[in-house]
Motif scaffolding. Structure first.
Motif, PDB file in Angstrom:
ATOM      1  N   PHE A 236       0.835  -1.210   0.000  1.00  0.00           N
ATOM      2  CA  PHE A 236       0.000   0.000   0.000  1.00  0.00           C
ATOM      3  C   PHE A 236       0.866   1.255   0.000  1.00  0.00           C
ATOM      4  O   PHE A 236       0.565   2.237  -0.683  1.00  0.00           O
ATOM      5  CB  PHE A 236      -0.932  -0.002   1.214  1.00  0.00           C
ATOM      6  CG  PHE A 236      -1.609   1.321   1.446  1.00  0.00           C
ATOM      7  CD1 PHE A 236      -2.602   1.773   0.589  1.00  0.00           C
ATOM      8  CD2 PHE A 236      -1.233   2.126   2.513  1.00  0.00           C
ATOM      9  CE1 PHE A 236      -3.216   3.003   0.794  1.00  0.00           C
ATOM     10  CE2 PHE A 236      -1.837   3.352   2.733  1.00  0.00           C
ATOM     11  CZ  PHE A 236      -2.827   3.796   1.869  1.00  0.00           C
ATOM     12  N   THR A 237       1.948   1.252   0.754  1.00  0.00           N
ATOM     13  CA  THR A 237       2.781   2.452   0.872  1.00  0.00           C
ATOM     14  C   THR A 237       3.604   2.736  -0.383  1.00  0.00           C
ATOM     15  O   THR A 237       3.985   3.891  -0.618  1.00  0.00           O
ATOM     16  CB  THR A 237       3.742   2.342   2.070  1.00  0.00           C
ATOM     17  OG1 THR A 237       4.664   1.267   1.850  1.00  0.00           O
ATOM     18  CG2 THR A 237       2.988   2.123   3.362  1.00  0.00           C
ATOM     19  N   LEU A 274       6.032  -4.649  12.750  1.00  0.00           N
ATOM     20  CA  LEU A 274       5.581  -3.954  11.546  1.00  0.00           C
ATOM     21  C   LEU A 274       5.552  -2.442  11.748  1.00  0.00           C
ATOM     22  O   LEU A 274       6.185  -1.690  10.999  1.00  0.00           O
ATOM     23  CB  LEU A 274       4.188  -4.466  11.149  1.00  0.00           C
ATOM     24  CG  LEU A 274       3.528  -3.792   9.950  1.00  0.00           C
ATOM     25  CD1 LEU A 274       4.404  -3.931   8.708  1.00  0.00           C
ATOM     26  CD2 LEU A 274       2.143  -4.391   9.692  1.00  0.00           C
ATOM     27  N   TYR A 275       4.831  -2.001  12.781  1.00  0.00           N
ATOM     28  CA  TYR A 275       4.691  -0.557  13.011  1.00  0.00           C
ATOM     29  C   TYR A 275       5.934   0.045  13.663  1.00  0.00           C
ATOM     30  O   TYR A 275       6.159   1.250  13.560  1.00  0.00           O
ATOM     31  CB  TYR A 275       3.453  -0.279  13.861  1.00  0.00           C
ATOM     32  CG  TYR A 275       2.181  -0.286  13.050  1.00  0.00           C
ATOM     33  CD1 TYR A 275       1.651   0.885  12.538  1.00  0.00           C
ATOM     34  CD2 TYR A 275       1.507  -1.472  12.792  1.00  0.00           C
ATOM     35  CE1 TYR A 275       0.490   0.887  11.791  1.00  0.00           C
ATOM     36  CE2 TYR A 275       0.343  -1.493  12.043  1.00  0.00           C
ATOM     37  CZ  TYR A 275      -0.165  -0.306  11.541  1.00  0.00           C
ATOM     38  OH  TYR A 275      -1.318  -0.311  10.785  1.00  0.00           O
ATOM     39  N   GLY A 276       6.737  -0.787  14.310  1.00  0.00           N
ATOM     40  CA  GLY A 276       7.949  -0.283  14.930  1.00  0.00           C
ATOM     41  C   GLY A 276       9.078  -0.058  13.936  1.00  0.00           C
ATOM     42  O   GLY A 276       9.868   0.879  14.079  1.00  0.00           O
ATOM     43  N   LEU A 277       9.144  -0.911  12.894  1.00  0.00           N
ATOM     44  CA  LEU A 277      10.240  -0.821  11.928  1.00  0.00           C
ATOM     45  C   LEU A 277       9.853  -0.090  10.643  1.00  0.00           C
ATOM     46  O   LEU A 277      10.736   0.361   9.901  1.00  0.00           O
ATOM     47  CB  LEU A 277      10.750  -2.220  11.588  1.00  0.00           C
ATOM     48  CG  LEU A 277      11.349  -3.007  12.761  1.00  0.00           C
ATOM     49  CD1 LEU A 277      11.771  -4.399  12.301  1.00  0.00           C
ATOM     50  CD2 LEU A 277      12.534  -2.277  13.374  1.00  0.00           C
ATOM     51  N   LEU A 278       8.564   0.022  10.363  1.00  0.00           N
ATOM     52  CA  LEU A 278       8.120   0.668   9.131  1.00  0.00           C
ATOM     53  C   LEU A 278       8.648   2.099   8.961  1.00  0.00           C
ATOM     54  O   LEU A 278       9.025   2.484   7.841  1.00  0.00           O
ATOM     55  CB  LEU A 278       6.587   0.635   9.060  1.00  0.00           C
ATOM     56  CG  LEU A 278       5.944   0.963   7.708  1.00  0.00           C
ATOM     57  CD1 LEU A 278       6.430   0.000   6.628  1.00  0.00           C
ATOM     58  CD2 LEU A 278       4.423   0.914   7.825  1.00  0.00           C
ATOM     59  N   TYR A 292       2.289   6.561   7.046  1.00  0.00           N
ATOM     60  CA  TYR A 292       2.446   5.868   8.335  1.00  0.00           C
ATOM     61  C   TYR A 292       1.374   6.307   9.324  1.00  0.00           C
ATOM     62  O   TYR A 292       0.775   5.471  10.019  1.00  0.00           O
ATOM     63  CB  TYR A 292       3.837   6.150   8.904  1.00  0.00           C
ATOM     64  CG  TYR A 292       4.086   5.431  10.217  1.00  0.00           C
ATOM     65  CD1 TYR A 292       4.312   4.063  10.238  1.00  0.00           C
ATOM     66  CD2 TYR A 292       4.078   6.127  11.425  1.00  0.00           C
ATOM     67  CE1 TYR A 292       4.537   3.392  11.430  1.00  0.00           C
ATOM     68  CE2 TYR A 292       4.302   5.462  12.623  1.00  0.00           C
ATOM     69  CZ  TYR A 292       4.527   4.098  12.619  1.00  0.00           C
ATOM     70  OH  TYR A 292       4.739   3.442  13.806  1.00  0.00           O
ATOM     71  N   ILE A 293       1.118   7.612   9.392  1.00  0.00           N
ATOM     72  CA  ILE A 293       0.078   8.118  10.305  1.00  0.00           C
ATOM     73  C   ILE A 293      -1.288   7.573   9.909  1.00  0.00           C
ATOM     74  O   ILE A 293      -2.104   7.213  10.764  1.00  0.00           O
ATOM     75  CB  ILE A 293       0.070   9.662  10.316  1.00  0.00           C
ATOM     76  CG1 ILE A 293       1.413  10.206  10.824  1.00  0.00           C
ATOM     77  CG2 ILE A 293      -1.070  10.195  11.190  1.00  0.00           C
ATOM     78  CD1 ILE A 293       1.786   9.773  12.225  1.00  0.00           C
ATOM     79  N   LEU A 294      -1.554   7.491   8.599  1.00  0.00           N
ATOM     80  CA  LEU A 294      -2.819   6.912   8.131  1.00  0.00           C
ATOM     81  C   LEU A 294      -2.940   5.460   8.576  1.00  0.00           C
ATOM     82  O   LEU A 294      -4.006   5.025   9.049  1.00  0.00           O
ATOM     83  CB  LEU A 294      -2.900   7.014   6.607  1.00  0.00           C
ATOM     84  CG  LEU A 294      -4.108   6.315   5.957  1.00  0.00           C
ATOM     85  CD1 LEU A 294      -5.411   6.965   6.409  1.00  0.00           C
ATOM     86  CD2 LEU A 294      -3.993   6.339   4.436  1.00  0.00           C
ATOM     87  N   LEU A 295      -1.859   4.698   8.433  1.00  0.00           N
ATOM     88  CA  LEU A 295      -1.887   3.291   8.841  1.00  0.00           C
ATOM     89  C   LEU A 295      -2.088   3.141  10.345  1.00  0.00           C
ATOM     90  O   LEU A 295      -2.787   2.229  10.797  1.00  0.00           O
ATOM     91  CB  LEU A 295      -0.580   2.610   8.407  1.00  0.00           C
ATOM     92  CG  LEU A 295      -0.415   2.399   6.908  1.00  0.00           C
ATOM     93  CD1 LEU A 295       1.022   2.047   6.559  1.00  0.00           C
ATOM     94  CD2 LEU A 295      -1.357   1.310   6.402  1.00  0.00           C
ATOM     95  N   ALA A 344      -3.395  12.822   9.977  1.00  0.00           N
ATOM     96  CA  ALA A 344      -3.309  12.234   8.629  1.00  0.00           C
ATOM     97  C   ALA A 344      -3.915  13.166   7.589  1.00  0.00           C
ATOM     98  O   ALA A 344      -3.317  13.390   6.519  1.00  0.00           O
ATOM     99  CB  ALA A 344      -4.017  10.878   8.614  1.00  0.00           C
ATOM    100  N   VAL A 345      -5.081  13.736   7.895  1.00  0.00           N
ATOM    101  CA  VAL A 345      -5.732  14.672   6.957  1.00  0.00           C
ATOM    102  C   VAL A 345      -4.856  15.894   6.711  1.00  0.00           C
ATOM    103  O   VAL A 345      -4.661  16.331   5.568  1.00  0.00           O
ATOM    104  CB  VAL A 345      -7.118  15.086   7.493  1.00  0.00           C
ATOM    105  CG1 VAL A 345      -7.691  16.244   6.662  1.00  0.00           C
ATOM    106  CG2 VAL A 345      -8.080  13.911   7.467  1.00  0.00           C
ATOM    107  N   CYS A 346      -4.295  16.459   7.778  1.00  0.00           N
ATOM    108  CA  CYS A 346      -3.422  17.639   7.649  1.00  0.00           C
ATOM    109  C   CYS A 346      -2.186  17.333   6.795  1.00  0.00           C
ATOM    110  O   CYS A 346      -1.799  18.139   5.942  1.00  0.00           O
ATOM    111  CB  CYS A 346      -2.998  18.130   9.029  1.00  0.00           C
ATOM    112  SG  CYS A 346      -4.334  18.869   9.985  1.00  0.00           S
ATOM    113  N   LEU A 347      -1.588  16.184   7.020  1.00  0.00           N
ATOM    114  CA  LEU A 347      -0.393  15.812   6.267  1.00  0.00           C
ATOM    115  C   LEU A 347      -0.718  15.590   4.790  1.00  0.00           C
ATOM    116  O   LEU A 347       0.066  15.969   3.906  1.00  0.00           O
ATOM    117  CB  LEU A 347       0.246  14.559   6.866  1.00  0.00           C
ATOM    118  CG  LEU A 347       0.983  14.759   8.190  1.00  0.00           C
ATOM    119  CD1 LEU A 347       1.329  13.419   8.823  1.00  0.00           C
ATOM    120  CD2 LEU A 347       2.256  15.579   7.978  1.00  0.00           C
TER     121      LEU A 347
END
Length: 550
Positions: A236-237, A274-278, A292-295, A344-347
């Motif tokens: 996805f990313t 996953l979320y720690g290393l992404l 990342y913030i979206l996920l 996420a929206v702001c970014l």
């Protein structure tokens, strides 16, 4: 005279050129045929193996094991038949010219680091088997989970076929995810007490919660979902095509929800990895940060929704406890979800604004270094908490987390007890068994011999696996086997990282393997999921080999 000699020379050169062209076409044709064979059987393993079953959960391990070894043996047979046909043609038409050329390329220099790691791994498992006091059981793994030498030989054979001949296409990963979505949806429906194809119709009520989807035990299901979610998130990313990105987003949402509703606490190690290393992959620019913030927002939204469903419709769900309760009952969870979606929206708006202005966004490693510092601080904090609880005795300070921080024999559903008796057994091994283990998949033999009465009196169970893949390998195939296995994982991942610059989809395989490796610290390796993991590794290595040859 000179003109005649020149004419003869030119004629010989034309004939040689024609012969070389024919030889080249012959070898290309053979490689294409092998590529098709490798592709078909790869697809069968990664997309059919997760879904195949016969008598639902009652024989699911035996059926999937038989399906895998049958698939690999058939692949070997077809590859051998094709080789015999091409060799006969080469003999008849080219007088072995092609075979001579192929044999010239078969040198030790053609072997890569991961190839050597696989060879050494298979050799150590073979030595472990034949130095074992239980050679038959070590070869077949019939006293454990069929993780004997026979299975590892299949890994080795399929590794060299797939890694040498497979032509990588991203739709292989899509096929893997599509099969995963079927397994995930069945698992999610079963969590809501909806059994679409009658898997649980005749299951013992005491084991109703312990088995799910087309995979089997919830811990095995977790290890499979670790591969699915790790791959889906990364694809996805990196995906640029809008329609494929929507497909991958769907996979992310479904796989994360399946992980949460899978009940097993093992899932949180995969999520942590996953979320720690992404961020170490994504935090080079604003695009990576916003994704990342979206996920994160998606993950915590699913925690909140699942928590609400569990309270509002408790009679219609299986229910979850453990770490899930700590997250779902966090009093500020709703505010955290709102904050993440707002960020996420702001970014996304900011990134769109920069794109409109045509701003040049350079790749920087600052964010990655900052996140690496966060990881180090988090690791040190966990180490301190473990010291504070287990040595300093400040148990009550950590509230509901004390269950996970305080370590005794009952920790992790008796895992610490299993690990302790495993290490005690290993310490008593003679040197040869310390190096090469007691024999593949013989952990159950060891525990029954040394701790049968204790296991039955304390827990009314017999533990035939260490519930830690790495400790299992240490005890059964020794320090040599464990080192070879870790070397195989490490060298394969390093080569995939190198090739990911040209083939970004490889990062999805890397994170799938990392997620699997994280949960493997508290889980069992069995031929329901481990063949899929190994095949994904082979797919990644095949891309790397072709990239280097191009």
């Amino acid at each position: 005279m000179d003109k005649k000699e020149d004419g003869k020379l030119m004629g010989k050169m034309k004939l040689k050129k024609k012969a070389d062209s024919a030889t080249s076409d012959f070898i290309i044709s053979w490689k294409k045929t092998n590529s098709i064979i490798a592709g078909i059987f790869t697809l069968i393993v990664i997309s059919a193996l997760p879904l195949v079953f016969r008598d639902y959960y009652f024989d699911i391990l035996r059926v999937k094991y038989a399906f895998y070894y049958g698939t690999v043996l058939l692949m070997l047979a077809v590859t051998l038949i094709v080789a015999i046909i091409y060799i006969r043609i080469d003999n008849r038409l080219y007088k072995w010219a092609n075979m001579k050329q192929i044999c010239k390329g078969l040198t030790l220099r053609s072997l890569r680091k991961c190839d050597w790691a696989m060879i050494i791994f298979i050799i150590t498992v073979a030595v472990s088997t034949f130095q074992s006091e239980y050679i038959y059981e070590s070869f077949w793994g019939n006293e454990g989970r069929y993780m004997g030498l026979f299975l590892f030989l299949l890994y080795g054979a399929s590794y060299f076929i797939i890694s040498r001949f497979l032509s990588f296409r991203q739709w292989y990963l899509d096929a893997f995810l599509a099969a995963g979505m079927i397994a995930c949806i069945i698992g999610i429906l079963q969590y809501f007490k909806i059994d679409p194809i009658g898997f649980k119709a005749e299951i013992d009520p005491r084991e109703y919660r312990m088995f799910t989807s087309t995979i089997g035990n919830i811990n095995t299901y977790t290890s499979y979902l670790a591969l699915i979610s790790g791959m889906a998130v990364v694809l996805f990313t990196i995906e640029k095509n809008i329609y494929r990105r929507i497909w991958y987003l769907f996979n992310v949402i479904v796989s994360l929800f399946a992980l949460i509703t899978g009940i097993s606490d093992n899932v949180y190690l995969a999520l942590l990895a996953l979320y720690g290393l992404l961020p170490l992959y994504l935090f080079s620019n604003i695009k990576g940060v916003k994704k990342y913030i979206l996920l994160l927002a998606i993950l915590f939204t699913e925690f909140q929704i699942t928590g609400y469903i569990n309270k509002r419709f408790s009679a219609h769900v299986l229910g979850i406890d453990g770490i899930f309760d700590i997250i779902a009952e966090f009093e500020y969870l709703a505010y955290l979800v709102i904050l993440l979606w707002g960020a996420a929206v702001c970014l996304y708006i900011w990134d769109a604004h920069l794109s409109k202005k045509g701003a040049i966004r350079k790749e920087r490693n600052t964010g990655r270094w900052i996140w690496l510092g966060v990881i180090v601080c988090a690791a040190l904090s966990v180490c301190y908490a473990l010291y504070d609880v287990n040595i300093a005795g400040n148990t009550e300070r950590y509230g509901s987390l004390k269950t996970y921080l305080f370590i005794d024999d009952n920790w992790g559903t008796h895992r610490w007890y299993i690990w302790r008796i495993g290490m005690e057994s290993y310490e008593k091994f003679p040197l040869i068994h310390k190096i090469f283990g007691y024999g593949p998949d013989t952990f159950g033999i060891i525990t029954v011999q040394n701790y049968y009465e204790e296991m039955k009196s304390r827990y009314h169970e017999i533990f035939d696996s260490a519930h830690n893949e790495y400790l299992q390998y240490l005890i059964t195939i020794g320090i040599a086997g464990l080192a070879a296995y870790l070397s195989l994982l490490f060298t394969s991942i390093v080569q995939m990282l190198r090739s990911s610059k040209k083939t970004p989809a490889l990062m999805a395989i890397v994170f799938a393997l990392v997620c699997y490796g994280a949960q493997a610290a508290v889980n069992i390796s069995i031929p329901i999921v481990s063949p899929i993991m190994m095949t994904l590794l082979m797919i990644g290595v095949s891309v790397d080999r072709r990239a280097d040859q191009s």
